[in-house]
Structures are given as C-alpha cells and as structure tokens.
Design a protein around this motif. Structure first.
Motif, PDB file in Angstrom:
ATOM      1  N   LEU A 117       0.822  -1.209   0.000  1.00 53.07           N
ATOM      2  CA  LEU A 117       0.000   0.000   0.000  1.00 53.07           C
ATOM      3  C   LEU A 117       0.854   1.257   0.000  1.00 53.07           C
ATOM      4  CD1 LEU A 117      -2.851  -0.782   2.574  1.00 53.07           C
ATOM      5  CD2 LEU A 117      -2.826  -1.204   0.118  1.00 53.07           C
ATOM      6  N   SER A 118       0.320   2.318  -0.602  1.00 54.40           N
ATOM      7  CA  SER A 118       0.934   3.636  -0.493  1.00 54.40           C
ATOM      8  C   SER A 118       0.678   4.169   0.909  1.00 54.40           C
ATOM      9  CB  SER A 118       0.325   4.585  -1.522  1.00 54.40           C
ATOM     10  OG  SER A 118      -1.041   4.839  -1.207  1.00 54.40           O
ATOM     11  N   PHE A 119       1.336   5.280   1.262  1.00 55.42           N
ATOM     12  CA  PHE A 119       1.088   5.879   2.574  1.00 55.42           C
ATOM     13  C   PHE A 119      -0.371   6.285   2.717  1.00 55.42           C
ATOM     14  CE2 PHE A 119       5.734   6.504   2.364  1.00 55.42           C
ATOM     15  CZ  PHE A 119       6.093   6.001   3.609  1.00 55.42           C
ATOM     16  N   ALA A 120      -0.957   6.851   1.674  1.00 55.92           N
ATOM     17  CA  ALA A 120      -2.357   7.272   1.731  1.00 55.92           C
ATOM     18  C   ALA A 120      -3.284   6.082   1.924  1.00 55.92           C
ATOM     19  CB  ALA A 120      -2.724   8.039   0.459  1.00 55.92           C
ATOM     20  N   GLU A 121      -3.051   5.015   1.203  1.00 56.26           N
ATOM     21  CA  GLU A 121      -3.888   3.821   1.335  1.00 56.26           C
ATOM     22  C   GLU A 121      -3.760   3.210   2.720  1.00 56.26           C
ATOM     23  OE1 GLU A 121      -3.788   2.230  -3.304  1.00 56.26           O
ATOM     24  OE2 GLU A 121      -2.127   1.780  -1.938  1.00 56.26           O
ATOM     25  N   ALA A 122      -2.549   3.233   3.270  1.00 52.38           N
ATOM     26  CA  ALA A 122      -2.321   2.662   4.595  1.00 52.38           C
ATOM     27  C   ALA A 122      -2.932   3.520   5.690  1.00 52.38           C
ATOM     28  CB  ALA A 122      -0.830   2.495   4.847  1.00 52.38           C
ATOM     29  N   ALA A 123      -2.898   4.848   5.528  1.00 53.97           N
ATOM     30  CA  ALA A 123      -3.427   5.747   6.562  1.00 53.97           C
ATOM     31  C   ALA A 123      -4.923   5.568   6.770  1.00 53.97           C
ATOM     32  CB  ALA A 123      -3.122   7.194   6.197  1.00 53.97           C
ATOM     33  N   ALA A 124      -5.623   5.005   5.795  1.00 56.95           N
ATOM     34  CA  ALA A 124      -7.066   4.802   5.915  1.00 56.95           C
ATOM     35  C   ALA A 124      -7.429   3.678   6.883  1.00 56.95           C
ATOM     36  CB  ALA A 124      -7.663   4.498   4.541  1.00 56.95           C
ATOM     37  N   ARG A 305      -8.338  -5.202   1.866  1.00 61.38           N
ATOM     38  CA  ARG A 305      -8.029  -4.078   0.997  1.00 61.38           C
ATOM     39  C   ARG A 305      -8.196  -2.768   1.759  1.00 61.38           C
ATOM     40  NH1 ARG A 305     -13.225  -3.245  -3.031  1.00 61.38           N
ATOM     41  NH2 ARG A 305     -12.757  -1.041  -2.704  1.00 61.38           N
ATOM     42  N   THR A 306      -7.537  -1.745   1.285  1.00 65.27           N
ATOM     43  CA  THR A 306      -7.691  -0.438   1.906  1.00 65.27           C
ATOM     44  C   THR A 306      -9.130   0.031   1.818  1.00 65.27           C
ATOM     45  OG1 THR A 306      -6.939   1.870   1.912  1.00 65.27           O
ATOM     46  CG2 THR A 306      -7.096   0.782  -0.223  1.00 65.27           C
ATOM     47  N   THR A 307      -9.526   0.832   2.809  1.00 65.42           N
ATOM     48  CA  THR A 307     -10.875   1.396   2.792  1.00 65.42           C
ATOM     49  C   THR A 307     -10.836   2.884   2.452  1.00 65.42           C
ATOM     50  OG1 THR A 307     -10.731   1.686   5.207  1.00 65.42           O
ATOM     51  CG2 THR A 307     -11.817  -0.304   4.384  1.00 65.42           C
ATOM     52  N   LEU A 308      -9.784   3.323   1.782  1.00 63.58           N
ATOM     53  CA  LEU A 308      -9.700   4.708   1.331  1.00 63.58           C
ATOM     54  C   LEU A 308     -10.900   4.996   0.437  1.00 63.58           C
ATOM     55  CD1 LEU A 308      -6.492   6.459  -0.041  1.00 63.58           C
ATOM     56  CD2 LEU A 308      -8.735   6.911  -0.995  1.00 63.58           C
ATOM     57  N   ARG A 331     -22.249  10.855   4.938  1.00 71.98           N
ATOM     58  CA  ARG A 331     -22.439  10.234   3.626  1.00 71.98           C
ATOM     59  C   ARG A 331     -21.123   9.735   3.015  1.00 71.98           C
ATOM     60  NH1 ARG A 331     -27.345  11.157   1.381  1.00 71.98           N
ATOM     61  NH2 ARG A 331     -26.563  11.013  -0.745  1.00 71.98           N
ATOM     62  N   MET A 332     -20.071   9.686   3.845  1.00 66.77           N
ATOM     63  CA  MET A 332     -18.796   9.187   3.337  1.00 66.77           C
ATOM     64  C   MET A 332     -18.864   7.693   3.066  1.00 66.77           C
ATOM     65  SD  MET A 332     -16.104  11.080   2.755  1.00 66.77           S
ATOM     66  CE  MET A 332     -14.874   9.790   2.864  1.00 66.77           C
ATOM     67  N   ARG A 333     -18.211   7.287   2.022  1.00 65.96           N
ATOM     68  CA  ARG A 333     -18.019   5.867   1.721  1.00 65.96           C
ATOM     69  C   ARG A 333     -16.547   5.582   1.947  1.00 65.96           C
ATOM     70  NH1 ARG A 333     -18.413   3.733  -4.371  1.00 65.96           N
ATOM     71  NH2 ARG A 333     -16.461   4.912  -4.374  1.00 65.96           N
ATOM     72  N   GLY A 334     -16.232   4.785   2.963  1.00 61.40           N
ATOM     73  CA  GLY A 334     -14.838   4.566   3.299  1.00 61.40           C
ATOM     74  C   GLY A 334     -14.246   5.765   4.032  1.00 61.40           C
ATOM     75  N   LYS A 335     -12.944   5.967   3.882  1.00 58.97           N
ATOM     76  CA  LYS A 335     -12.223   6.959   4.675  1.00 58.97           C
ATOM     77  C   LYS A 335     -11.792   8.170   3.858  1.00 58.97           C
ATOM     78  CE  LYS A 335     -11.014   6.478   8.384  1.00 58.97           C
ATOM     79  NZ  LYS A 335      -9.890   5.697   8.944  1.00 58.97           N
ATOM     80  N   ALA A 336     -11.750   9.330   4.547  1.00 66.32           N
ATOM     81  CA  ALA A 336     -11.252  10.579   3.972  1.00 66.32           C
ATOM     82  C   ALA A 336      -9.764  10.687   4.290  1.00 66.32           C
ATOM     83  CB  ALA A 336     -11.996  11.765   4.565  1.00 66.32           C
ATOM     84  N   VAL A 337      -8.923  10.803   3.255  1.00 65.83           N
ATOM     85  CA  VAL A 337      -7.477  10.734   3.443  1.00 65.83           C
ATOM     86  C   VAL A 337      -6.788  11.967   2.817  1.00 65.83           C
ATOM     87  CG1 VAL A 337      -5.376   9.424   2.895  1.00 65.83           C
ATOM     88  CG2 VAL A 337      -7.485   8.222   3.487  1.00 65.83           C
TER      89      VAL A 337
END
Length: 341
Positions: A117-124, A305-308, A331-337
C-alpha cells in the motif's frame, strides 16, 4: 514544524474551525516512543466530535488519529521498530495527534505499514482496523475460523449497521475473511450498498427502511450485531433482531435507548473504545501492535483491501476542513485521506 490545530470549538464552516500553525518539533523520543515523520492521515468521526465539543481554551490542539509515516528516531526501550521503517498507527486520544509533520507515538500501538500500500492507502486503515478487530474478536467474542460450531451463539449471521463507513468497511472484510459467519451489512444508497457487496457482504439491507422485516426475510439467526452509527435510532429494531443469548457490539452512544430490551433474551452489550488500551496503559496494550501487524500481513496477502474512500489533497487546514465536513455529513463511503505537507 507545520501543523493544523484548533483553539476553540467551532462548527466546520467557521473561518477558525481549523488553522495552519507552526509548532516546535517534539523532543527526542523516550521510553517506548517513536518519533514519526507523518506522510498521510485520515479523518475519523472522533476528530470532528472533539473539534466540536472539547474546547482547548485557546491553546492549540492538534487532532488526527490515523496516520502512516516513517520512523525518524526511537526511544531507548524500543524493540519493535528501527529508524527508517515505514509504519501505520492510530495514536492515542490523550497525546498530540497526527495532523503535524512529526508525532511521538508508543511503539506498542504501531504496526508495520503494508508493503503493498501507499502511505495514503495505509493511513485509511489503523483506527478502523483496531476498532473493528477489537469489537468483533475481543469484545463480542466472535471466534475466528471458517467453520462455525453448531452452538446457536457461534453460528448464524453477523449484522453490521453502517457497513459503508470506516469501521463497517473493515469489519465486513474481517468477518468475511476470518470467520464462517454470514455477513449482512446495512447501507441506504445504491453506491454504498454496492461498496458493501464489493467488500464481501453476503447481503445488504437498507437501514432507512424496516430493518426487522428485512432481517426476518433472510431466515438466518443473528447472534451478533455490530452497530457503528445511529444506535439510538435503530436500537428497538436491533433488540428485536438479536438472537437469544446474542451480543450487540457498539462504538457510538446509546442515548436514551432502553437496555432492558436485551434482558428477555439474556442478550449482552459489548462496548468498544479503541483508545482504552493506550490511555490506561493496560498490560495488554501491545495487542494493538500485534493486530496491526496481522492486518498488514493480511493486506499484503490480498485478503484485506484499503478502505480509502476519497482523497482530499495535501495536509493543510483548508483540505482538513473539507474532509471534516465530508465526515460530518454522514455520507462518506470509506475513509477521507490527505497526504503530504
């Protein structure tokens, strides 16, 4: 160092809801602490709740309880990580957060970042992975293993209310990959219902309609129910759906819900608060490191899998304000990164 903070409680549309500031770098790490260079962060409902309700009386408070980054320095008692290692973690609510270039975090609540995962994908992942793991396996006592036993409490289905949110998104995956339960999620919009199915839910119910009727139509027992959002609104339905001797796990507030409704079924209520271990320095605090390590391996093996859900750009006050607003909308789907300073 660059940081984003708030000094007084304001609604998110207030011009000073969050502000770009400059802070001194943290001191050299001591004990089990790691000094981490933050590369990406995610926003959770806890960020918005604290910003709205916990007034720091004019002193800048840095939020942020999800991050991925690189270890810059280690304390003298650190044994799990080394300088230069890539990590992901949720931190602790009683310390400065991850919305800053540098952060001190106890190694016992940090995991090795998934290599795939990228840093963004992992941070989620960290906060929701810890929350979902602890509530399913530690608090609700769901057994891991693909073949459920024949006992009424160990077989049947798991209902996840709010399946498209951050915790729901990882809970669906963990339950589907690591247990033999039938996984049933709730979502109210076509796009969030599709998201739940993509993550592995066997069935998706609409929590804006009659949950009891929809659950009964599936003709399965629900010994386990995980409520991630709006529990007071759904409580009567959940108490009716729950199988005898079943467990309801929750991460939000009960409000005025009548807990007595669980008594006729000898039902249990299991509350999850992922900051309990680090805040109270519990003897099993290292369990969060271990579960993050396992989550990392599951991601790299292709089991999780990431939830980004959405990228909000670099880490600054303007973008964090947009991310907070999105999370507050419900109304978010998954995480805000967000990624990079």
């Amino acid at each position: 160092m660059k940081a984003i903070a708030y000094t007084h409680c304001h609604p998110i549309d207030h011009p000073e809801a969050l502000q770009d500031i400059t802070l001194p770098e943290p001191p050299a790490p001591r004990g089990h602490d790691l000094l981490i260079e933050v590369r990406a962060v995610a926003v959770n409902p806890v960020d918005t709740k604290i910003r709205r309700n916990a007034d720091p009386a004019g002193e800048p408070r840095v939020l942020g309880f999800d991050a991925a980054g690189v270890v810059r320095a280690v304390g003298p008692e650190v044994r799990l990580f080394h300088k230069g290692q890539e990590v992901f973690y949720a931190g602790s609510i009683d310390r400065a957060g991850s919305n800053a270039e540098l952060q001190l975090v106890d190694e016992r609540i940090v995991g090795p970042k998934p290599r795939s995962l990228s840093f963004a994908e992992a941070a989620a992942l960290p906060l929701t992975a810890i929350t979902a793991w602890e509530v399913l396996f530690d608090r609700m006592g769901i057994a891991r293993g693909k073949a459920p036993s024949l006992g009424a409490v160990d077989s049947g289905a798991l209902l996840i209310v709010g399946g498209a949110g951050g915790v729901g998104s990882i809970a669906i995956q963990l339950a589907r990959r690591l247990t033999g339960l039938t996984v049933v999620a709730t979502a109210s919009r076509p796009e969030t219902q599709a998201w739940c199915r993509e993550l592995g839910a066997h069935h998706v119910l609409d929590h804006s309609s009659d949950l009891v009727a929809q659950a009964k139509a599936l003709r399965v027992a629900f010994p386990y129910i995980l409520s991630t959002t709006e529990t007071p609104r759904h409580w009567n339905a959940l108490a009716e759906i729950l199988a005898p001797q079943g467990t309801i796990g929750l991460i939000d507030e009960l409000g005025g819900a009548d807990v007595q409704k669980l008594k006729p079924k000898a039902g249990r209520l299991a509350w999850e608060y992922m900051f309990a271990r680090p805040v109270f320095q519990t003897p099993d605090m290292i369990a969060q490191h271990r579960l993050l390590d396992e989550v990392s391996h599951l991601v790299d093996a292709g089991a999780l899998r990431t939830t980004l859900g959405e990228r909000f750009g670099r880490i600054d006050a303007g973008n964090l304000i947009r991310a907070h607003a999105a999370v507050e909308s419900g109304r978010m789907r998954g995480k805000a990164v967000l990624e990079g300073f």
